[in-house]
Design an enzyme around this catalytic site. Structure first.
Site, PDB file in Angstrom:
ATOM      1  N   SER A 125       0.677   4.287   6.762  1.00 60.29           N
ATOM      2  CA  SER A 125       1.302   3.926   5.488  1.00 60.29           C
ATOM      3  C   SER A 125       1.754   5.159   4.718  1.00 60.29           C
ATOM      4  CB  SER A 125       0.290   3.204   4.604  1.00 60.29           C
ATOM      5  OG  SER A 125      -0.170   2.046   5.214  1.00 60.29           O
ATOM      6  N   HIS A 146       6.603   1.615  10.525  1.00 61.19           N
ATOM      7  CA  HIS A 146       5.721   1.098   9.480  1.00 61.19           C
ATOM      8  C   HIS A 146       6.013  -0.375   9.187  1.00 61.19           C
ATOM      9  CE1 HIS A 146       4.456   1.295   4.976  1.00 61.19           C
ATOM     10  NE2 HIS A 146       3.481   0.837   5.716  1.00 61.19           N
ATOM     11  N   GLU A 158       9.776  -0.084   8.072  1.00 63.58           N
ATOM     12  CA  GLU A 158      10.272   1.226   7.629  1.00 63.58           C
ATOM     13  C   GLU A 158      10.172   2.177   8.827  1.00 63.58           C
ATOM     14  OE1 GLU A 158       7.761   2.445   4.379  1.00 63.58           O
ATOM     15  OE2 GLU A 158       9.363   3.567   3.421  1.00 63.58           O
ATOM     16  N   ASN A 196       5.541   2.645  -0.042  1.00 64.99           N
ATOM     17  CA  ASN A 196       4.260   2.939  -0.684  1.00 64.99           C
ATOM     18  C   ASN A 196       4.352   4.039  -1.736  1.00 64.99           C
ATOM     19  OD1 ASN A 196       2.682   0.930   0.481  1.00 64.99           O
ATOM     20  ND2 ASN A 196       2.575   2.079   2.398  1.00 64.99           N
TER      21      ASN A 196
HETATM   22  N1  LIG Z   1      -3.133  -3.142   5.170  1.00 60.40           N
HETATM   23  C1  LIG Z   1      -1.842  -3.035   4.948  1.00 60.40           C
HETATM   24  O1  LIG Z   1      -1.292  -3.739   4.073  1.00 60.40           O
HETATM   25  C2  LIG Z   1      -1.013  -2.069   5.752  1.00 60.40           C
HETATM   26  C3  LIG Z   1       0.382  -2.199   5.722  1.00 60.40           C
HETATM   27  C4  LIG Z   1       1.160  -1.315   6.501  1.00 60.40           C
HETATM   28  C5  LIG Z   1       0.536  -0.334   7.256  1.00 60.40           C
HETATM   29  N2  LIG Z   1      -0.832  -0.231   7.243  1.00 60.40           N
HETATM   30  C6  LIG Z   1      -1.436   0.817   8.081  1.00 60.40           C
HETATM   31  O2  LIG Z   1      -1.858   0.249   9.297  1.00 60.40           O
HETATM   32  C7  LIG Z   1      -3.016   0.954   9.782  1.00 60.40           C
HETATM   33  C8  LIG Z   1      -4.144  -0.055   9.981  1.00 60.40           C
HETATM   34  O3  LIG Z   1      -4.401  -0.705   8.756  1.00 60.40           O
HETATM   35  P1  LIG Z   1      -5.157  -2.112   8.692  1.00 60.40           P
HETATM   36  O4  LIG Z   1      -4.876  -2.688   7.355  1.00 60.40           O
HETATM   37  O5  LIG Z   1      -4.872  -2.892   9.928  1.00 60.40           O
HETATM   38  O6  LIG Z   1      -6.682  -1.619   8.722  1.00 60.40           O
HETATM   39  P2  LIG Z   1      -7.957  -2.419   9.248  1.00 60.40           P
HETATM   40  O7  LIG Z   1      -9.119  -1.781   8.576  1.00 60.40           O
HETATM   41  O8  LIG Z   1      -7.770  -3.890   9.109  1.00 60.40           O
HETATM   42  O9  LIG Z   1      -7.968  -2.096  10.813  1.00 60.40           O
HETATM   43  C9  LIG Z   1      -8.125  -0.831  11.358  1.00 60.40           C
HETATM   44  C10 LIG Z   1      -8.641  -1.017  12.771  1.00 60.40           C
HETATM   45  O10 LIG Z   1      -8.646   0.255  13.425  1.00 60.40           O
HETATM   46  C11 LIG Z   1      -9.759   0.254  14.276  1.00 60.40           C
HETATM   47  N3  LIG Z   1     -10.081   1.619  14.726  1.00 60.40           N
HETATM   48  C12 LIG Z   1     -10.674   2.600  14.033  1.00 60.40           C
HETATM   49  N4  LIG Z   1     -10.831   3.686  14.829  1.00 60.40           N
HETATM   50  C13 LIG Z   1     -10.321   3.368  16.042  1.00 60.40           C
HETATM   51  C14 LIG Z   1     -10.189   4.038  17.278  1.00 60.40           C
HETATM   52  N5  LIG Z   1     -10.650   5.284  17.419  1.00 60.40           N
HETATM   53  N6  LIG Z   1      -9.620   3.398  18.309  1.00 60.40           N
HETATM   54  C15 LIG Z   1      -9.155   2.141  18.172  1.00 60.40           C
HETATM   55  N7  LIG Z   1      -9.251   1.451  17.028  1.00 60.40           N
HETATM   56  C16 LIG Z   1      -9.826   2.057  15.979  1.00 60.40           C
HETATM   57  C17 LIG Z   1     -10.849  -0.394  13.457  1.00 60.40           C
HETATM   58  O11 LIG Z   1     -11.925  -0.823  14.273  1.00 60.40           O
HETATM   59  C18 LIG Z   1     -10.093  -1.549  12.816  1.00 60.40           C
HETATM   60  O12 LIG Z   1     -10.136  -2.721  13.618  1.00 60.40           O
HETATM   61  C19 LIG Z   1      -3.311   2.041   8.755  1.00 60.40           C
HETATM   62  O13 LIG Z   1      -2.685   3.226   9.147  1.00 60.40           O
HETATM   63  C20 LIG Z   1      -2.675   1.482   7.494  1.00 60.40           C
HETATM   64  O14 LIG Z   1      -2.328   2.466   6.557  1.00 60.40           O
HETATM   65  C21 LIG Z   1      -1.611  -1.080   6.528  1.00 60.40           C
END
Ligand SMILES: NC(=O)c1ccc[n+]([C@@H]2O[C@H](COP(=O)([O-])OP(=O)(O)OC[C@H]3O[C@@H](n4cnc5c(N)ncnc54)[C@H](O)[C@@H]3O)[C@@H](O)[C@H]2O)c1
Length: 297
Positions: A125, A146, A158, A196
């Site tokens: 993000s 993204h 994005e 963001n």
């Molecule tokens: N939440 C949102 O609205 C949103 C929107 C766009 C982008 N993002 C981005 O997407 C990414 C994930 O966010 P999310 O909301 O899905 O978070 P989340 O907390 O729901 O999921 C993250 C996942 O990553 C896993 N993980 C951690 N370390 C790991 C590893 N070494 N190997 C494999 N898996 C691993 C965790 O177990 C978890 O299941 C982040 O970079 C976040 O910034 C989030």
């Protein structure tokens, strides 16, 4: 804009099966791609598959997905905890927790498991694509892809070039994104990119508004829904994104742009320290343990 030939792209790897990884796996499998989905535990992967199936069935109920497509899409998703699952993937999308150190470690370990010509993307993000690319063995084949949350619903993806991203990499990912029926917007590699950079300071300000007692959770969200015509209030949205992710993005903005206007609100920090990270934890600015979310302040 060059239209890339993506007919050779058959298999997509998704690393991280949280809210975003699950959504990304869902849209690619429904679009007919083989999907390899990994996370750190089998338990998380099993949960994630359940979520994907539940969301696909919801899309069927809304008439957006053909019921016959659900079982074939689910059958196209293979899960596992080892990066060896990605060995034949043409594109791998990293969607692990928003933490630069963690992502750097992941990329160092992941690269040897990939095909030499596989394109590697991060769904980060906010974190610098150029810095993440520098720890990989393929900066020219690395970029930001993204997706927005929830992935199956949100129209935008994005796209972010790092300094070393080759034009052919960018064209391939743009064409692939469009093949999913999504619309792309291109952003330069600055902290938190476009969406963001604009959205998170607003959410952070809403938390300050709560912290200073200007309004309650309900008053702030009602005010922004009905007064600014936002579909969700900012605190409801923060809970939906995940307060840990919101704090991580604000910290990247604060450190990356060296401007105090991006200082994360102390109340946001405290909620994350308490583990009250929003919907995914059952508690954030709202309590999700009952049938309807209840404001906590
Ligand atoms: N939440 C949102 O609205 C949103 C929107 C766009 C982008 N993002 C981005 O997407 C990414 C994930 O966010 P999310 O909301 O899905 O978070 P989340 O907390 O729901 O999921 C993250 C996942 O990553 C896993 N993980 C951690 N370390 C790991 C590893 N070494 N190997 C494999 N898996 C691993 C965790 O177990 C978890 O299941 C982040 O970079 C976040 O910034 C989030």
């Amino acid at each position: 804009m060059a239209e890339a030939d993506i007919t050779d792209i058959k298999s997509i790897g998704v690393l991280g099966a949280g809210q975003m990884g699950a959504g990304i796996a869902q849209v690619f499998s429904l679009a007919g791609y083989d999907v390899k989905l990994t996370d750190i535990s089998e338990e998380t992967l099993a949960e994630s598959l359940k979520t994907i199936e539940h969301h696909m069935k919801r899309q069927v109920a809304k008439g957006r997905v053909n019921p016959d497509d659900v079982s074939s899409a689910l059958a196209r998703i293979e899960t596992g905890t080892s990066y060896s699952l990605f060995r034949d993937c043409d594109v791998v999308i990293e969607a692990a927790t928003e933490n630069e150190e963690l992502k750097r470690e992941i990329f160092k370990e992941l690269c040897p498991a990939l095909k030499a010509d596989a394109i590697l993307c991060s769904n980060t993000s906010s974190i610098s694509i150029t810095r993440l690319a520098s720890v990989t063995d393929r900066p020219a084949k690395f970029m930001g892809m993204h997706f927005m949350n929830p992935v199956p619903v949100m129209q935008l993806v994005e796209l972010i070039r790092g300094i070393a991203t080759e034009e052919s990499t960018f064209d391939t990912i743009r064409t692939l994104t469009q093949a999913l029926g999504k619309t792309t917007a291109s952003a330069e590699d600055f902290p938190a990119f476009i969406v963001n950079r604009v959205l998170l300071p607003m959410i952070n300000e809403a938390v300050y508004t709560l912290y200073e007692g200007v309004g309650s959770v309900d008053a702030i969200d009602t005010a922004m829904r009905l007064g600014a015509n936002h579909p969700m209030g900012p605190l409801e949205l923060a809970d939906f994104i995940g307060l840990d992710t919101c704090l991580a993005i604000m910290s990247v903005l604060y450190e990356g742009l060296a401007d105090t206007k991006y200082r994360p609100c102390p109340l946001l920090v405290k909620y994350v320290e308490a583990g009250w990270v929003g919907q995914k934890a059952g508690r954030g600015f709202y309590d999700y343990s009952g049938d309807t979310p209840v404001p906590t302040r």
